[in-house]
Each structure stands twice: as C-alpha cells, then as structure tokens.
Scaffold this motif. Structure first.
Motif, short mmCIF file in Angstrom:
data_model
loop_
_atom_site.label_atom_id
_atom_site.label_comp_id
_atom_site.label_asym_id
_atom_site.label_seq_id
_atom_site.Cartn_x
_atom_site.Cartn_y
_atom_site.Cartn_z
N GLU C 127 -41.07 -13.74 61.19
CA GLU C 127 -41.95 -13.59 60.13
C GLU C 127 -41.88 -11.98 60.17
OE1 GLU C 127 -43.78 -15.64 58.37
OE2 GLU C 127 -42.98 -17.12 58.92
N VAL C 128 -41.76 -11.50 58.81
CA VAL C 128 -41.63 -10.10 58.44
C VAL C 128 -42.37 -9.63 57.30
CG1 VAL C 128 -39.16 -10.05 59.57
CG2 VAL C 128 -39.70 -10.27 56.83
N GLY C 129 -43.25 -10.60 56.93
CA GLY C 129 -44.06 -9.99 55.55
C GLY C 129 -45.70 -9.97 56.00
N PRO C 134 -43.90 -2.56 52.89
CA PRO C 134 -43.20 -1.34 52.98
C PRO C 134 -42.80 -0.49 51.74
CG PRO C 134 -41.90 -3.33 53.34
CD PRO C 134 -43.09 -3.51 52.76
N ALA C 139 -36.55 -2.51 51.49
CA ALA C 139 -37.38 -3.21 52.53
C ALA C 139 -38.11 -4.29 51.89
CB ALA C 139 -38.02 -2.25 53.38
N ARG C 140 -38.74 -4.02 50.75
CA ARG C 140 -39.62 -5.19 50.22
C ARG C 140 -38.89 -6.33 49.68
NH1 ARG C 140 -42.08 -0.54 47.63
NH2 ARG C 140 -40.98 -0.97 45.61
N PHE C 142 -36.04 -7.23 51.04
CA PHE C 142 -35.58 -8.13 52.22
C PHE C 142 -36.89 -8.96 52.70
CE2 PHE C 142 -34.87 -8.96 56.62
CZ PHE C 142 -33.67 -9.42 56.63
N CYS C 143 -37.98 -8.42 52.86
CA CYS C 143 -39.09 -8.96 53.27
C CYS C 143 -39.53 -10.20 52.08
CB CYS C 143 -40.17 -8.13 52.78
SG CYS C 143 -41.87 -8.44 53.75
N ASP C 144 -39.39 -10.13 50.96
CA ASP C 144 -39.59 -11.14 50.03
C ASP C 144 -38.50 -12.23 50.14
OD1 ASP C 144 -41.83 -10.02 48.82
OD2 ASP C 144 -40.73 -9.53 47.05
N GLY C 147 -38.97 -14.37 53.24
CA GLY C 147 -40.11 -15.35 53.10
C GLY C 147 -39.70 -16.32 52.29
N ASN C 150 -37.07 -18.78 54.36
CA ASN C 150 -38.13 -19.49 55.47
C ASN C 150 -38.97 -20.71 54.76
OD1 ASN C 150 -37.63 -17.65 57.37
ND2 ASN C 150 -39.58 -16.71 57.62
#
Lengths: 172, 172, 172
Positions: C127-129, C134, C139-140, C142-144, C147, C150
C-alpha cells in the motif's frame, strides 16, 4: 494485565482512544508516560503546541512522567500504581536513534518487560509506512525501523487496534 | 437517512464503491456533488483527466453539481431529491484553506447538517496520514487538518468504510 | 486453488506471513518468485541487503526464481509444482514501467492467469497511497498505478489480507 497497542496515522484519534482505555480499565489513578522531551527542550513550537493540547485534555486524575529513553525503567517503577499510557513509541524510536542507542535491543527489552507487568499498559504508536517510499535514505530507514518496532510490540500485546478516522478497528 | 463515509488511500476504489452505494440506496435519481472546481478552472491537466474519467463513468441517471465550498448549502438544497454523493472532502478542505475559511467551523457545520438530512448522503474522503511525516510544515498542517475533519464526519456518520485494494473494510 | 493477496505498508510483516501461507498450504515444495532483479544488477546496497535477509530466512525447501517482468510465464511454467509465492507486485510494476511495458495490460493478463492456476499462489504487494500526495508527478503516477494494479489483483484473489504491525486483517 492487558497490554494494548493503539496504532494509526496522524490525527486518527489514537491518543484520545488510548486515554479512554487507560481510564476505563484503571484501578488506582492512571499514569501518563510521555516520550516527548519536555516542551522547553524543543525549539519547535509546533510540537510544543501538540504536547500542550494533549496535556490540557488530561485532567487531574493523571500522574504525568516524561521519559524520552528508559521506558522499561519507568514501567517497572510505576507497575502496580494504575494503568499506564505510553504516548508514543514512534517518538521513543526517534529518541533512541538520536541518542545512538540500539533500538532493536531496546524494543526486545520493552516487549519482554510488557509480558511481566501486573498493571495494564496502553501504548500508542504510528503507522508511517503506507505512503510512497520516501526518497531519502534516512526517512526510509526510520520507516523500516518503526515498522519493525511495531511488529515486536504488537506481538507482545494482548490487543491491537488500528485507528481510522477516530474509530478503532480491532486487529488482534 | 443513512450517512456513509468512504475513506482510503489514492486509487483504492473509493469513488466507485461510493457510486454503487448511492445508486443502490436511492429513491429518486442520485445527485453527484463534486468539490473539485470545474476543469476549466484548473491549469492542471492531471486533475482534469481524473475528473473527466469519473464523469465518463457516471451515466445519465445522475444529476451533477460542482460546489467547491458551500457543501452545507448544496446538501440542504438537494435534500429530498435522492441520494447525494459528495466527492471528496479532502479537496473541499483544500478549497476551504485556499479561500482562508475556518475549516473547523465548516466541518462542524457539515457534521450538524448531516444529522438532519432526509435523503441519504455518501461522502468520499482520503487517508493521508499513514506515510512518513512530511518534511514541510504546510503538508504536515494539511495532513493534521484532514485527519481532524475525517474524525468529525466519521463521528456524524452511520457507517464508515476503509477501502483497501478496491475492497470495503467496515470500520463503523 | 486459492489465490491470496497480502498487502500492507513497509515492514508490516507481509513477506513473513506470505511465506507461512505458502508453506502451510503446499503440496509439493513451495516456489519463491522474486520480482527483484538479482542483487548484482543493483548498485543499491540497501536493496541487496533486504533481498539477502529475505533469502536467509527461507530454508532449502523453497525453489527460487527471479523474474522481473514475465510473471504470467513463470506462473504457467511452475503450475502443479507446489504453492507459488510472488514477492512483490509493486516492484514488478516498477520493472514494467522501467521497461516501458503496458502495465495495465500486463496486470489484466496476470489477473486472468491467476484464475486458471491449479496450484496455490500467494502474492505480496504494497500500500503506497495512504500518505500525503507526493509533490512530484512521477511519484503520483506510480502511486495511482500501484493502487489500480492492487485493485485488479484483489478482484481476482480469493482472499485478501491487510498487514498491520505484523498482524493480518482479513479484507476479503
């Protein structure tokens, strides 16, 4: 006696819920153990304000200690006096690292100590590893250490709660 | 009528789950209340793309409003029309701060308003406090405010869900 | 056979719990599929140390593969040999992006492949979100993407667990 770990993100209601648990289960007056250095040790007005707001909320039933490093010692000393609330382990970890102490060994000592307490202990900690991986090595190391410490203490605890928007989610 | 808060991280499936709830519980046609400014107000193509993708998913059953600041007013105005979906509180908070409004007071007003609604309301918000503490004071302040706002609204809600990888975890 | 997704933050006990599940449910010897490049490919001693510590924990019962990109291929190839542990999807996503592959299509292919396995698969992800958004666009993104990936895999899984301080919280 019951050992309870309260974890969660920033401003998720951890301290307030921990205070309720410590007040509810207490025989004798509850003991508050702050791992934050006393406000005058901080140049940081933001942290001072946070400490002051937590202090203002706790009434005169509480006895207060400030112990940035020796949590095991203060728990041994106050055992039998009433429920102890330790707020918080993440700041304790930062203090241990700052003082160049062996946080893994201190964490194991704390976990062992918790298993032998006769009065209840409620410990507050923070989840810091659920965001994007920080781009500086020090923050990554802190993040990893905080996760490892949380695992040690959760393993020794009888109950673990994750706070979400002020609400406790039982994990153990 | 039921007040439901959907919280979770970025791209955890919050909006989609909120839409399902609003469609499922609705008598009358559902009302979508976006707190994002209309796309032309953004120079930001990333946010425009996200808004467009959310809009494309919602079919013609929905009536759409854009309300960056006055959530209480729009909820009063649309009460009785069908279930309302507010997406999202974190952006609303950012709008309030940008406009130098008193977000604590606005949060309390929203919580009070929710208690008096006759049609259902589903509110989407974000968890932003479970990563490493940001190293700039503004981000820390936003993080703390978002946590405090989430607590206020969760306290007024009948049901609260934490979304994890698209799956709802019931917290209240 | 059962498909299990283990998600959680940094150092939340994901890999250890995934190893237990893979060992517990296995007929035949378990298969470890690392998405990390072999240590010599990294100049990064931090990641090498992490990989070495994970390797040291796994005993000789495990058969080990390193597959940074073609997860679907390796799952097809090892199906029938025993439970497979894939550690982890977040690094796989980073590898796909680095190689300029279409991660959405690869994610859909993996989800489809999982539905047809005869031996169990345990997948670890991150979980990174759940931290502050960021401030850099990469980074945003990657985060999206993490998610969204997942969600795809959780949807295909029979069971999903969120690890909190080393403890599994059942989400599905």
């Amino acid at each position: 006696m019951a050992i309870t770990l309260i974890t969660g993100g920033a401003r998720s209601g951890k301290s307030l819920y921990a205070e309720k648990l410590a007040l509810g289960g207490a025989s004798g007056s509850p003991v508050y153990i702050a791992t934050a250095q006393p406000p005058e040790a901080w140049g940081d007005s933001e942290m001072s304000a946070r400490i002051a707001s937590h202090q203002a909320r706790r009434d005169t039933r509480w006895r207060n200690y400030e112990e940035p490093l020796d949590l095991t010692g203060i728990l041994q000393k106050t055992d039998g006096e009433g429920a102890r609330l330790v707020d918080c382990l993440t700041l304790w970890l930062a203090n241990l690292m700052e003082a160049e102490r062996d946080w893994r060994q201190e964490g194991r000592n704390l976990a062992d100590c918790l298993k032998n307490q006769t009065s209840a202990v409620v410990l507050v900690t923070n989840e810091v590893g659920l965001g994007i991986v920080p781009d500086n090595a020090l923050a990554r190391r802190f993040c990893d250490s905080a996760g490892a410490l949380n695992q040690m203490i959760a393993s020794a605890a009888d109950e673990v709660y994750l706070m979400v928007s002020g609400l406790p989610l039982k994990v153990k």
